[in-house]
Design a protein around this motif. Structure first.
Motif, PDB file in Angstrom:
ATOM      1  N   ALA A   1       0.857  -1.195   0.083  1.00  0.00           N
ATOM      2  CA  ALA A   1       0.085   0.098   0.083  1.00  0.00           C
ATOM      3  C   ALA A   1       0.958   1.356  -0.028  1.00  0.00           C
ATOM      4  N   THR A   2       0.452   2.396  -0.547  1.00  0.00           N
ATOM      5  CA  THR A   2       1.048   3.548  -0.597  1.00  0.00           C
ATOM      6  C   THR A   2       1.131   4.067   0.869  1.00  0.00           C
ATOM      7  N   THR A   3       1.616   5.136   0.921  1.00  0.00           N
ATOM      8  CA  THR A   3       1.816   5.710   2.358  1.00  0.00           C
ATOM      9  C   THR A   3       0.269   6.077   2.516  1.00  0.00           C
ATOM     10  N   ALA A   4      -0.441   6.837   1.887  1.00  0.00           N
ATOM     11  CA  ALA A   4      -1.615   7.319   1.984  1.00  0.00           C
ATOM     12  C   ALA A   4      -2.679   6.384   2.334  1.00  0.00           C
ATOM     13  N   MET A   5      -2.587   5.393   1.321  1.00  0.00           N
ATOM     14  CA  MET A   5      -3.571   4.118   1.642  1.00  0.00           C
ATOM     15  C   MET A   5      -3.397   3.361   2.825  1.00  0.00           C
ATOM     16  N   GLN A   6      -2.211   3.147   3.224  1.00  0.00           N
ATOM     17  CA  GLN A   6      -1.962   2.667   4.630  1.00  0.00           C
ATOM     18  C   GLN A   6      -2.384   3.483   5.782  1.00  0.00           C
ATOM     19  N   ALA A   7      -2.321   4.889   5.593  1.00  0.00           N
ATOM     20  CA  ALA A   7      -2.619   5.787   6.642  1.00  0.00           C
ATOM     21  C   ALA A   7      -4.128   5.640   6.685  1.00  0.00           C
ATOM     22  N   ILE A   8      -4.981   5.553   5.546  1.00  0.00           N
ATOM     23  CA  ILE A   8      -6.427   5.604   5.543  1.00  0.00           C
ATOM     24  C   ILE A   8      -6.866   4.121   5.851  1.00  0.00           C
ATOM     25  N   ILE A   9      -5.939   2.903   5.828  1.00  0.00           N
ATOM     26  CA  ILE A   9      -6.492   1.667   6.313  1.00  0.00           C
ATOM     27  C   ILE A   9      -6.219   1.800   7.955  1.00  0.00           C
ATOM     28  N   ASP A  10      -5.280   2.295   8.592  1.00  0.00           N
ATOM     29  CA  ASP A  10      -5.088   2.405   9.960  1.00  0.00           C
ATOM     30  C   ASP A  10      -5.960   3.279  10.479  1.00  0.00           C
ATOM     31  N   ILE A  11      -6.439   4.485  10.162  1.00  0.00           N
ATOM     32  CA  ILE A  11      -7.676   5.254  10.606  1.00  0.00           C
ATOM     33  C   ILE A  11      -8.580   4.344  10.550  1.00  0.00           C
ATOM     34  N   TYR A  12      -9.121   3.663   9.422  1.00  0.00           N
ATOM     35  CA  TYR A  12     -10.375   3.062   9.584  1.00  0.00           C
ATOM     36  C   TYR A  12     -10.439   2.127  10.570  1.00  0.00           C
ATOM     37  N   THR A  13      -9.175   1.401  10.723  1.00  0.00           N
ATOM     38  CA  THR A  13      -9.045   0.252  11.637  1.00  0.00           C
ATOM     39  C   THR A  13      -9.211   0.762  13.050  1.00  0.00           C
ATOM     40  N   ALA A  14      -8.562   1.767  13.265  1.00  0.00           N
ATOM     41  CA  ALA A  14      -8.565   2.462  14.559  1.00  0.00           C
ATOM     42  C   ALA A  14     -10.143   2.929  14.850  1.00  0.00           C
ATOM     43  N   GLY A  15     -10.910   3.495  13.966  1.00  0.00           N
ATOM     44  CA  GLY A  15     -12.096   3.849  14.209  1.00  0.00           C
ATOM     45  C   GLY A  15     -12.969   2.726  14.506  1.00  0.00           C
ATOM     46  N   VAL A  16     -12.949   1.665  13.759  1.00  0.00           N
ATOM     47  CA  VAL A  16     -13.654   0.455  14.049  1.00  0.00           C
ATOM     48  C   VAL A  16     -13.373  -0.200  15.499  1.00  0.00           C
ATOM     49  N   ALA A  17     -11.943  -0.160  15.778  1.00  0.00           N
ATOM     50  CA  ALA A  17     -11.846  -0.575  17.154  1.00  0.00           C
ATOM     51  C   ALA A  17     -12.558   0.302  18.340  1.00  0.00           C
ATOM     52  N   GLY A  18     -12.478   1.978  18.031  1.00  0.00           N
ATOM     53  CA  GLY A  18     -12.874   2.903  18.667  1.00  0.00           C
ATOM     54  C   GLY A  18     -14.369   2.596  18.992  1.00  0.00           C
ATOM     55  N   ILE A  19     -15.090   2.284  17.854  1.00  0.00           N
ATOM     56  CA  ILE A  19     -16.439   2.025  17.955  1.00  0.00           C
ATOM     57  C   ILE A  19     -16.900   0.951  18.995  1.00  0.00           C
ATOM     58  N   ALA A  20     -15.940  -0.058  18.619  1.00  0.00           N
ATOM     59  CA  ALA A  20     -16.112  -1.404  19.473  1.00  0.00           C
ATOM     60  C   ALA A  20     -15.904  -1.053  20.904  1.00  0.00           C
ATOM     61  N   ALA A  21     -14.946  -0.148  21.230  1.00  0.00           N
ATOM     62  CA  ALA A  21     -14.931   0.274  22.817  1.00  0.00           C
ATOM     63  C   ALA A  21     -16.047   1.257  23.194  1.00  0.00           C
ATOM     64  N   ILE A  22     -16.311   1.928  22.425  1.00  0.00           N
ATOM     65  CA  ILE A  22     -17.680   2.713  22.781  1.00  0.00           C
ATOM     66  C   ILE A  22     -18.739   1.844  23.289  1.00  0.00           C
ATOM     67  N   ASN A  23     -19.140   0.813  22.296  1.00  0.00           N
ATOM     68  CA  ASN A  23     -20.134  -0.093  22.280  1.00  0.00           C
ATOM     69  C   ASN A  23     -19.906  -0.835  23.682  1.00  0.00           C
ATOM     70  N   ALA A  24     -18.805  -1.115  24.153  1.00  0.00           N
ATOM     71  CA  ALA A  24     -18.483  -2.054  25.191  1.00  0.00           C
ATOM     72  C   ALA A  24     -18.711  -1.051  26.629  1.00  0.00           C
TER      73      ALA A  24
END
Length: 88
Positions: free
Chosen positions: A47-70
């Motif tokens: 992945a390009t640097t930008a695409m990897q950053a997007i993937i990382d932000i999305y992954t962190a967001g999904v984990a954050g939503i799971a944390a909020i739900n818990a």
């Protein structure tokens, strides 16, 4: 309260994503971008640097939503900080 906190998280994630892809209009649009990337990942180079950053932000967001739900108490939900408690 959880819905408000999830909306706050999505706004923060979107702000971060738009640094790399200004055309993304909602945090939920990222699922499509992720699926598109995964469909070509095997045939592409890393992945390009930008695409990897997007993937990382999305992954962190999904984990954050799971944390909020818990979270189970109003105090904990109000105390959750989407900037500092999510591994952006």
């Amino acid at each position: 309260l959880k819905e408000d906190k999830r909306d706050e998280l999505k706004t923060e994630g979107l702000t971060r994503i738009q640094q790399f892809m200004p055309a993304i209009q909602t945090f939920d649009d990222l699922k499509l971008v992720k699926e598109q990337y995964l469909s070509v990942k095997a045939a592409s180079r890393s992945a390009t640097t930008a695409m990897q950053a997007i993937i990382d932000i999305y992954t962190a967001g999904v984990a954050g939503i799971a944390a909020i739900n818990a979270l189970t108490t109003e105090v904990d939900i109000k105390a959750f900080d989407v900037v500092n408690d999510v591994a952006w």
